[in-house]
Design an enzyme around this catalytic site. Structure first.
Site: not given
Lengths: 326, 314
Positions: A15, A20, A245
């Site tokens: 996402d 990320d 992440d």
């Protein structure tokens, strides 16, 4: 887990917001894996914004990896996003220009299934809610047998949550999807949010060292996390950048960074609003007790035990991050 | 010299419960034990009552009244812990059958009477068991929660996995509705979860202190706790079983052995998977007002020194 002669292949489900993006850079720049696809799910930001961020990040890395848009909301629930943590665009609102290419036309679920067929021993890492992966498993349960390793950034094993006292964001957003994935038989390695706290946080010194690399990627990695840094300070009173992440990605790339791990039965809470999305870990192995059979027996038969990482090689993780940004 | 604090122990005696209230009984400078109230939990209430009477007779303290309480949780079927404590709850050493009987009053009534007949803030409830009696007392007397000095309880867990289900600690799991009622009562609550008690293990070296004392009490508890330990050792591979319940007494005697935080705690009652889980908002992410002080760390050497020193005064 993999043979040195065959290159490791990886699919990233994300996402894509600020942390990320850093994880994507680490994978796309890694000499040890070939990223075969990036699939996007709604979570931190809308699925369209996530796709824009992933395409932008791939372009920064000079990568033409295909990006596939997936679920725009959780299986059953309304989407809850985290713009307060990542900025309205997920990258701290610095006005990054759109990438020159667009996402593929194939849906993420189809892309996951296709990749599982065309790349034997495929590894998967999930950095967001598990909606796409759950949908893929519902469409073809045998997918679980074709993935050699599934690293999940998510959950709060035997500790407090970050979005509610009982749950971590990725699992909480789509608990039904998480329940499906954890019960699927996939060989799961779980990287809980707590591993990205304390010494694993990039502190002022770490940030200075990254910026001193002087590369566009290093600059981007820090700058796109500026909103996350201030939100983290508001939430915890601690300064720095917490990067769940990228830590999950670090363990995927270098399994030895997981210093302590053990495998347990895990189920996801979906019934209660108080404990929604709680990752319930049978750490003391009490579920074999007959009295727990009605709640646990069928899960324990179908699902593999989940490998839970309890301790991270912090120096190793930070060193890998720096290497990725050089 | 300050006046001792008045306490009532609400308990389902297995050996660690008995250590808790006996250590309090030999601490008259700090604690005045008004009564022992018993409830179903580790074993059925007939046995927990019998065990309380046995322990008091061993300590020659039959002057302390024992009141028998609830035989079952508020809503659910009773779940017991014979797998840890044996069939009687006191397996491992044959104590003589008690000669005294419990008082005639029902424990929740006795709690109301003992607390409300004294000034506000005079009595502290020490809860070592499922909270059924306390919830019943609060239902009978709505002013009870505010009239108490506070409640110090062993129960729940935060970062430790549950010991009866993966999500829950035994006391809260057995009667989650009672626990929920107590935590929403407005009483001043100090919660000692598994996070503390799993740091307080009865190792062989610690057991040896009891054995080598050579007293009747030391010998009895050496054998009782030794029996307990077998379960934790074989099940978890730990060097000893936790001495859960005496942490409540230790906190009353020496609070600086513990460290914690004043936070919001809510008890899960709706889901089978997480039933009885104590959801502790350590970082205040839910923004609800704090209702309990949750103790998370314990100086376990200091704890055993304090508690065994007191116990061996008997």
């Amino acid at each position: 887990m993999h043979h040195d002669t065959t290159p490791r292949t990886l699919l990233i489900d994300t996402d894509t917001a600020s942390d990320d993006a850093v994880a994507l850079i680490m994978a796309l720049r890694s000499p040890t894996v070939q990223v075969v696809a990036i699939t996007i799910v709604a979570g931190n930001v809308s699925v369209e914004q996530g796709a824009r961020n992933a395409l932008f990040t791939a372009e920064l890395c000079g990568s033409m990896v295909p990006v596939h848009i997936g679920a725009s909301k959780p299986l059953l629930r309304e989407l809850e996003t985290a713009e307060w943590f990542h900025g309205l665009d997920g990258l701290s609102d610095h006005g990054y220009a759109p990438a020159h290419r667009t996402a593929e036309t194939t849906h993420a679920v189809g892309a996951i299934l296709a990749a599982s067929h065309s790349h034997a021993g495929l590894e998967v890492i999930t950095l967001g809610p598990l909606t796409n992966l759950a949908m893929a498993l519902l469409r073809d349960p045998s997918l679980a047998t074709r993935i050699s390793r599934c690293v999940i950034m998510g959950g709060n094993p035997c500790c407090e949550g970050n979005v509610t006292p009982a749950a971590e964001f990725n699992i909480w957003v789509d608990p039904e999807a998480a329940r499906i994935v954890f019960a699927s038989g996939l060989p799961i390695q779980m990287i809980g949010w707590q591993l990205s706290r304390d010494e694993a946080v990039l502190d002022a010194k770490d940030i200075a060292r990254v910026l001193a690399l002087g590369t566009p990627l290093a600059e981007f990695a820090i700058r796109c996390n500026s909103t996350a840094a201030s939100a983290f300070e508001t939430q915890t009173g601690e300064q720095g950048i917490s990067l769940p992440d990228p830590i999950a990605m670090a363990v995927l790339l270098e399994p030895a960074l997981s210093l302590e791990a053990s495998s347990h039965h895990v189920q996801i809470e979906v019934v209660s609003s108080l404990t929604r999305g709680m990752t319930v870990v049978d750490r003391l192995n009490v579920t074999s007790d007959q009295r727990n059979a009605s709640v646990w027996a069928s899960n324990n038969q179908a699902a593999s035990k989940v490998e839970i990482c309890w301790k991270l090689d912090v120096a190793g993780w930070k060193a890998l991050l720096e290497r990725s940004l050089q | 010299m300050t006046t001792p604090r008045s306490v009532i122990f609400d308990t389902d005696p297995s050996p660690d419960d008995a250590v808790a209230f006996l250590a309090a009984l030999v601490s008259p400078d700090e604690l005045e034990v008004l009564a022992i109230t018993t409830v179903a939990g580790n074993v059925p209430v007939e046995l927990t009552t019998r065990n309380a009477l046995k322990a008091l007779e061993l300590a020659r303290r039959t002057d302390v009244p024992v009141y028998a309480g609830a035989a079952a949780p508020l809503v659910r079927k009773l779940i017991t812990a014979e797998h840890v404590h044996g069939r009687t709850g006191f397996d491992g050493y044959d104590l003589p059958a008690p000669t005294k009987l419990p008082q005639a009053s029902f424990a929740p009534d006795a709690i109301v009477e003992l607390v409300m007949s004294r000034p506000s803030g005079a009595v502290t409830l020490c809860c070592l068991a499922p909270l059924t009696n306390v919830a019943l007392a609060m239902a009978r007397e709505p002013r009870l929660a505010q009239h108490l000095a506070g409640i110090v309880l062993m129960g729940g867990s935060m970062s430790e996995a549950g010991n009866i289900t993966p999500a829950a600690e035994f006391n809260f799991y057995v009667d989650p509705e009672a626990a929920a009622r107590v935590f929403s009562s407005g009483a001043s609550i100090t919660m000692i979860p598994l996070d503390c008690t799993h740091q307080a293990l009865i190792t062989d070296a610690r057991l040896e202190i009891l054995r080598s004392a050579g007293t009747p009490v030391g010998t009895a508890f050496y054998h009782l706790l030794e029996f307990n330990k077998r379960f934790d050792r074989s099940k978890y591979g730990w060097p000893g079983g936790p001495l859960h319940d005496a942490t409540v007494t230790a906190y009353l005697l020496q609070p600086n052995l513990f460290d914690g935080r004043h936070v919001h705690v809510e008890i899960e009652c709706s889901s089978q998977l997480t039933l009885g889980a104590s959801v502790v908002d350590w970082w205040s992410v839910a923004g609800k007002p704090a209702n309990a002080t949750v103790l998370r760390t314990i100086d376990s050497d200091g704890y055993f020194k304090l508690i065994f020193d007191r116990l061996l005064r008997l």
